[in-house]
Design a protein around this motif. Structure first.
Motif, PDB file in Angstrom:
ATOM      1  N   PRO A  65       0.832  -1.191   0.000  1.00 34.04           N
ATOM      2  CA  PRO A  65       0.000   0.000   0.000  1.00 34.04           C
ATOM      3  C   PRO A  65       0.878   1.257   0.000  1.00 34.04           C
ATOM      4  O   PRO A  65       1.915   1.281   0.667  1.00 34.04           O
ATOM      5  N   VAL A  68       2.298   2.925   3.393  1.00 34.30           N
ATOM      6  CA  VAL A  68       3.378   2.353   4.202  1.00 34.30           C
ATOM      7  C   VAL A  68       4.531   1.883   3.325  1.00 34.30           C
ATOM      8  O   VAL A  68       5.329   1.055   3.719  1.00 34.30           O
ATOM      9  N   CYS A  72       7.889  -0.472   4.216  1.00 29.98           N
ATOM     10  CA  CYS A  72       8.117  -1.762   3.557  1.00 29.98           C
ATOM     11  C   CYS A  72       9.486  -1.790   2.883  1.00 29.98           C
ATOM     12  O   CYS A  72      10.222  -2.771   3.003  1.00 29.98           O
ATOM     13  N   THR A  79      16.742  -6.253   5.422  1.00 26.62           N
ATOM     14  CA  THR A  79      16.911  -7.699   5.369  1.00 26.62           C
ATOM     15  C   THR A  79      18.097  -8.067   4.483  1.00 26.62           C
ATOM     16  O   THR A  79      18.962  -8.858   4.879  1.00 26.62           O
ATOM     17  N   MET A  86      26.202 -10.996   6.638  1.00 28.31           N
ATOM     18  CA  MET A  86      26.505 -12.370   7.071  1.00 28.31           C
ATOM     19  C   MET A  86      27.360 -13.094   6.042  1.00 28.31           C
ATOM     20  O   MET A  86      28.328 -13.770   6.372  1.00 28.31           O
ATOM     21  N   GLN A  89      30.910 -11.864   6.100  1.00 22.09           N
ATOM     22  CA  GLN A  89      31.648 -12.371   7.257  1.00 22.09           C
ATOM     23  C   GLN A  89      32.047 -13.821   7.045  1.00 22.09           C
ATOM     24  O   GLN A  89      33.104 -14.259   7.468  1.00 22.09           O
ATOM     25  N   ALA A  90      31.171 -14.574   6.364  1.00 24.15           N
ATOM     26  CA  ALA A  90      31.432 -15.996   6.199  1.00 24.15           C
ATOM     27  C   ALA A  90      32.471 -16.258   5.107  1.00 24.15           C
ATOM     28  O   ALA A  90      33.186 -17.246   5.164  1.00 24.15           O
TER      29      ALA A  90
ATOM     30  N   TYR B  71      21.754 -10.629  15.380  1.00 24.19           N
ATOM     31  CA  TYR B  71      21.872 -10.480  13.933  1.00 24.19           C
ATOM     32  C   TYR B  71      20.753  -9.614  13.358  1.00 24.19           C
ATOM     33  O   TYR B  71      20.810  -9.212  12.207  1.00 24.19           O
TER      34      TYR B  71
ATOM     35  N   LYS C   6      -5.106  -3.911   5.279  1.00 22.89           N
ATOM     36  CA  LYS C   6      -4.136  -4.331   4.272  1.00 22.89           C
ATOM     37  C   LYS C   6      -2.725  -3.888   4.666  1.00 22.89           C
ATOM     38  O   LYS C   6      -1.762  -4.652   4.583  1.00 22.89           O
ATOM     39  N   MET C   7      -2.642  -2.633   5.128  1.00 23.82           N
ATOM     40  CA  MET C   7      -1.335  -2.105   5.543  1.00 23.82           C
ATOM     41  C   MET C   7      -0.711  -2.976   6.614  1.00 23.82           C
ATOM     42  O   MET C   7       0.441  -3.391   6.529  1.00 23.82           O
ATOM     43  N   VAL C  10       0.221  -6.524   5.266  1.00 25.29           N
ATOM     44  CA  VAL C  10       1.404  -6.532   4.398  1.00 25.29           C
ATOM     45  C   VAL C  10       2.682  -6.334   5.210  1.00 25.29           C
ATOM     46  O   VAL C  10       3.653  -7.085   5.073  1.00 25.29           O
ATOM     47  N   LEU C  11       2.655  -5.361   6.112  1.00 27.66           N
ATOM     48  CA  LEU C  11       3.852  -5.090   6.914  1.00 27.66           C
ATOM     49  C   LEU C  11       4.218  -6.271   7.799  1.00 27.66           C
ATOM     50  O   LEU C  11       5.386  -6.660   7.896  1.00 27.66           O
ATOM     51  N   LEU C  14       5.627  -9.107   5.710  1.00 21.81           N
ATOM     52  CA  LEU C  14       6.962  -8.774   5.230  1.00 21.81           C
ATOM     53  C   LEU C  14       7.991  -8.949   6.354  1.00 21.81           C
ATOM     54  O   LEU C  14       9.053  -9.552   6.170  1.00 21.81           O
ATOM     55  N   SER C  18      10.999 -11.664   6.582  1.00 17.32           N
ATOM     56  CA  SER C  18      12.379 -11.218   6.742  1.00 17.32           C
ATOM     57  C   SER C  18      13.030 -11.885   7.948  1.00 17.32           C
ATOM     58  O   SER C  18      14.153 -12.384   7.886  1.00 17.32           O
ATOM     59  N   GLY C  19      12.284 -11.951   9.069  1.00 20.76           N
ATOM     60  CA  GLY C  19      12.814 -12.607  10.264  1.00 20.76           C
ATOM     61  C   GLY C  19      13.131 -14.064   9.997  1.00 20.76           C
ATOM     62  O   GLY C  19      14.182 -14.585  10.386  1.00 20.76           O
ATOM     63  N   LEU C  21      13.775 -15.558   7.042  1.00 21.60           N
ATOM     64  CA  LEU C  21      14.915 -15.669   6.135  1.00 21.60           C
ATOM     65  C   LEU C  21      16.232 -15.439   6.878  1.00 21.60           C
ATOM     66  O   LEU C  21      17.196 -16.190   6.722  1.00 21.60           O
ATOM     67  N   LEU C  22      16.235 -14.407   7.735  1.00 22.71           N
ATOM     68  CA  LEU C  22      17.482 -14.068   8.415  1.00 22.71           C
ATOM     69  C   LEU C  22      17.874 -15.107   9.454  1.00 22.71           C
ATOM     70  O   LEU C  22      19.048 -15.433   9.594  1.00 22.71           O
ATOM     71  N   SER C  23      16.897 -15.662  10.173  1.00 20.30           N
ATOM     72  CA  SER C  23      17.277 -16.656  11.173  1.00 20.30           C
ATOM     73  C   SER C  23      17.818 -17.902  10.475  1.00 20.30           C
ATOM     74  O   SER C  23      18.746 -18.550  10.943  1.00 20.30           O
ATOM     75  N   ALA C  25      19.425 -17.833   7.528  1.00 22.24           N
ATOM     76  CA  ALA C  25      20.767 -17.467   7.061  1.00 22.24           C
ATOM     77  C   ALA C  25      21.753 -17.447   8.220  1.00 22.24           C
ATOM     78  O   ALA C  25      22.909 -17.863   8.072  1.00 22.24           O
ATOM     79  N   GLU C  26      21.293 -17.009   9.380  1.00 25.43           N
ATOM     80  CA  GLU C  26      22.176 -16.935  10.533  1.00 25.43           C
ATOM     81  C   GLU C  26      22.660 -18.321  10.924  1.00 25.43           C
ATOM     82  O   GLU C  26      23.835 -18.542  11.182  1.00 25.43           O
ATOM     83  N   THR C  29      25.229 -19.514   8.329  1.00 23.10           N
ATOM     84  CA  THR C  29      26.534 -18.857   8.241  1.00 23.10           C
ATOM     85  C   THR C  29      27.304 -18.862   9.561  1.00 23.10           C
ATOM     86  O   THR C  29      28.517 -18.683   9.554  1.00 23.10           O
ATOM     87  N   ILE C  33      31.284 -18.362   9.871  1.00 24.85           N
ATOM     88  CA  ILE C  33      31.841 -17.144  10.449  1.00 24.85           C
ATOM     89  C   ILE C  33      32.810 -17.492  11.571  1.00 24.85           C
ATOM     90  O   ILE C  33      33.879 -16.902  11.691  1.00 24.85           O
TER      91      ILE C  33
END
Lengths: 203, 191, 198
Positions: A65, A68, A72, A79, A86, A89-90, B71, C6-7, C10-11, C14, C18-19, C21-23, C25-26, C29, C33
């Motif tokens: 939207p 926001v 976003c 991310t 990461m 670093q790796a 992280y 919707k706002m 969506v947020l 998202l 993201s959380g 994906l990152l956990s 990847a963490e 890696t 590391i």
């Protein structure tokens, strides 16, 4: 709007090359360009974030939207920045150590947010990728060039990115002008390069 | 007490955020054409940075460290700063319109001011305690303001001079900043 | 109203993506590391402080971890002399002039005396504090001293000669070695238990 993909890609390499034509992203340009390798490494990290963020924003542009959208974009960019941190670093730990705080700072690099807002949010996926890649590689070239000027004048050496350090100006007859690798040299070096770019017409 | 004074001096002069650490250069060149604008920007940065420093410290030690989420630092800090800026803007508009009229237009610019985000990260990297975080955030912001105001003063004069065409605007701005950075290098031996 | 929902949706989605994906990847890696830190920071120091050890080529693989409580642990590198694991090395941290400072301390398990120490990570001022890492003068003073005591520079009433112009860094090295002694005291039984296996 009938630009081809090639045009979207090449505009970032010359016509809109940051940080010269598009005066954005000055902080990393000044902060990390003490050697060629640092400049190129920083540029490539930024390119990765630019391409990924542009891709995702473009895919999601109909879902996000308008009210926001900035929030976003920031989540998406942060991310990918964390991800690139990461990965570096790796796999390239010494380089990560040199760039240090400037890696998380890609998140507030105006170029990335600027391209998401001005381009990817309004255009289909393929042109957005081309745009991100072009601007990113242009930025890499610019940082590499500034790094080369500063390193050669400042230390007499030239670090081939991810390769050996070559001595260009022998210490026998050349006294390194260390001023160039220190803080003031960054500002003055970039200012003079900007001046040279202004001498060349943009078309 | 002595440590705190050393910290203040090193943050304002020796490690000046703009001229030695290269953070916050976009607004530095963008808002330094007039002394008045520079003053407004400097005030807004001091205001937001002290608050952001305090909040990110709390987020880091009470949320991220506690749940082993270090992280997520980048993403957490930028969201904290973005929402803080938004919140401050709304609050000032409603409650202190006088201050809002002065700082209002600079607030949105601060989200992408890497000086704010950068100082928060530096505070964590150095492992400062809460008090030190407050002091260093304030001192870094004051250093930003000092450099910005000095620079704006110089720039107001440059407008009156005849600068060769290719050097105009950003180019001469950067070179001037370089000379200013050279002056700040004189503080290096101080601490 | 619809817009509002919707706002938020969506947020939230998202942020969750993201959380996630990152956990992921963490997790992937983190071991890589750790190896990088080992190769780039600890290994060069280990090479100098354990240069006479028989197991120099394998000591990194022989490392083990000991729990210190509060979710913290310390990595121990055993050094083998004349066929026996006589010494161990581990890293202790303190804060120097330019930021965090790490000191690798190698200690003889029989006598509790230090075999050698070396600075691993430092962001100290080049030409001043950086000499703690690049020159052996400071580190050599610790050789042969008992680890179970507290150290300070001469200016603070101790026995260690500080590097000229880098008192803060020298203090930080003393502080790191002192804290290494405290750690060593509390985990020595566990170390002795573990090195038997080598």
């Amino acid at each position: 709007m009938a630009k081809t993909l090639t045009q979207e890609f090449t505009k970032g390499l010359w016509q809109e090359i940051p940080p010269f034509r598009l005066v954005l992203g000055l902080c990393p340009a000044l902060g990390v360009t003490t050697t060629v390798q640092n400049g190129v490494g920083m540029g490539l990290a930024t390119t990765f974030v630019l391409v990924c963020a542009n891709l995702l924003v473009s895919v999601l542009r109909k879902v996000i939207p308008a009210k926001v959208r900035i929030a976003c974009f920031i989540v998406v960019i942060a991310t990918f920045v964390t991800l690139v941190g990461m990965l570096m670093q790796a796999f390239t730990y010494p380089l990560y150590g040199m760039l240090g705080i400037f890696i998380p700072l890609i998140v507030v690099n105006c170029i990335v947010l600027g391209r998401a807002e001005a381009f990817a949010y309004k255009n289909p996926v393929l042109p957005s990728i081309a745009d991100g890649l072009g601007i990113g590689l242009g930025f890499t070239m610019a940082l590499g060039a500034l790094g080369a000027v500063r390193e050669v004048i400042g230390t007499g050496c030239f670090t081939v990115p991810f390769g050996p350090t070559l001595t260009i100006l022998s210490a026998d007859w050349y006294t390194p002008f260390a001023f160039m690798v220190q803080a003031p040299g960054a500002f003055i070096g970039l200012g003079l390069m900007l001046c040279l770019m202004n001498l060349v017409p943009s078309k | 007490m002595g440590d705190i004074i050393v910290l203040i001096i090193s943050c304002i002069f020796v490690n000046n955020i703009l001229l030695a650490q290269f953070l916050g250069n976009c607004p530095f060149l963008g808002t330094s054409k007039k002394l008045e604008t520079a003053l407004g920007m400097a005030m807004a940065v001091i205001f937001v940075l002290v608050m952001a420093g305090a909040i990110t410290w709390i987020v880091q030690y009470f949320i991220l460290d506690k749940f082993k989420l270090e992280y997520l630092q980048t993403i957490a800090f930028i969201l904290v700063i973005a929402s803080l800026v938004q919140f401050v803007e709304m609050f000032l508009k409603k409650s202190i319109p006088g201050l809002y009229a002065g700082l209002g237009i600079f607030l949105p610019l601060i989200t992408t001011n890497c000086a704010v985000f950068g100082v928060c990260i530096i505070n964590m990297k150095e492992g400062y305690g809460f008090l030190e975080t407050l002091v260093s955030s304030f001192a870094y912001a004051a250093g930003f303001g000092l450099a910005l105001i000095l620079f704006a003063g110089v720039r107001e004069r440059i407008i009156l001079a005849r600068v060769p065409k290719p050097l105009q605007d950003t180019s001469i701005g950067l070179i001037t900043a370089g000379v200013l950075a050279l002056a700040f290098m004189g503080f290096k031996g101080m601490v | 109203m619809n817009d509002m929902v919707k706002m938020v949706v969506v947020l939230t989605l998202l942020a969750a993506a993201s959380g996630f994906l990152l956990s992921f990847a963490e997790q992937k890696t983190a071991p890589l590391i750790e190896m990088q830190v080992l190769n780039n920071e600890q290994w060069p120091t280990l090479q100098t402080i354990f240069k006479d050890a028989d197991n120099l080529d394998t000591l990194v693989d022989q490392r083990f971890k000991i729990d210190l409580g509060d979710d913290e642990n310390v990595t121990i590198f055993p050094g083998v002399y004349n066929g026996e694991p006589k010494a161990v090395a581990f890293e202790a941290k303190s804060t120097g002039f330019g930021g965090p400072l790490g000191v690798m301390v190698a200690v003889n398990l029989d006598t509790d005396e230090m075999v050698a120490i070396g600075v691993t990570v430092s962001q100290e001022t080049p030409g001043f504090g950086s000499r703690a890492k690049d020159e052996p003068d400071l580190a050599n003073q610790f050789k042969g001293l008992g680890l179970l005591q507290s150290f300070s520079v001469k200016a603070d009433g101790g026995d260690i000669d500080a590097i000229t112009g880098a008192t803060v860094t020298s203090r930080a090295v003393c502080a790191a070695v002192t804290s290494a002694g405290e750690t060593y005291k509390s985990i020595k039984p566990e170390i002795l238990e573990k090195v038997k296996a080598i």
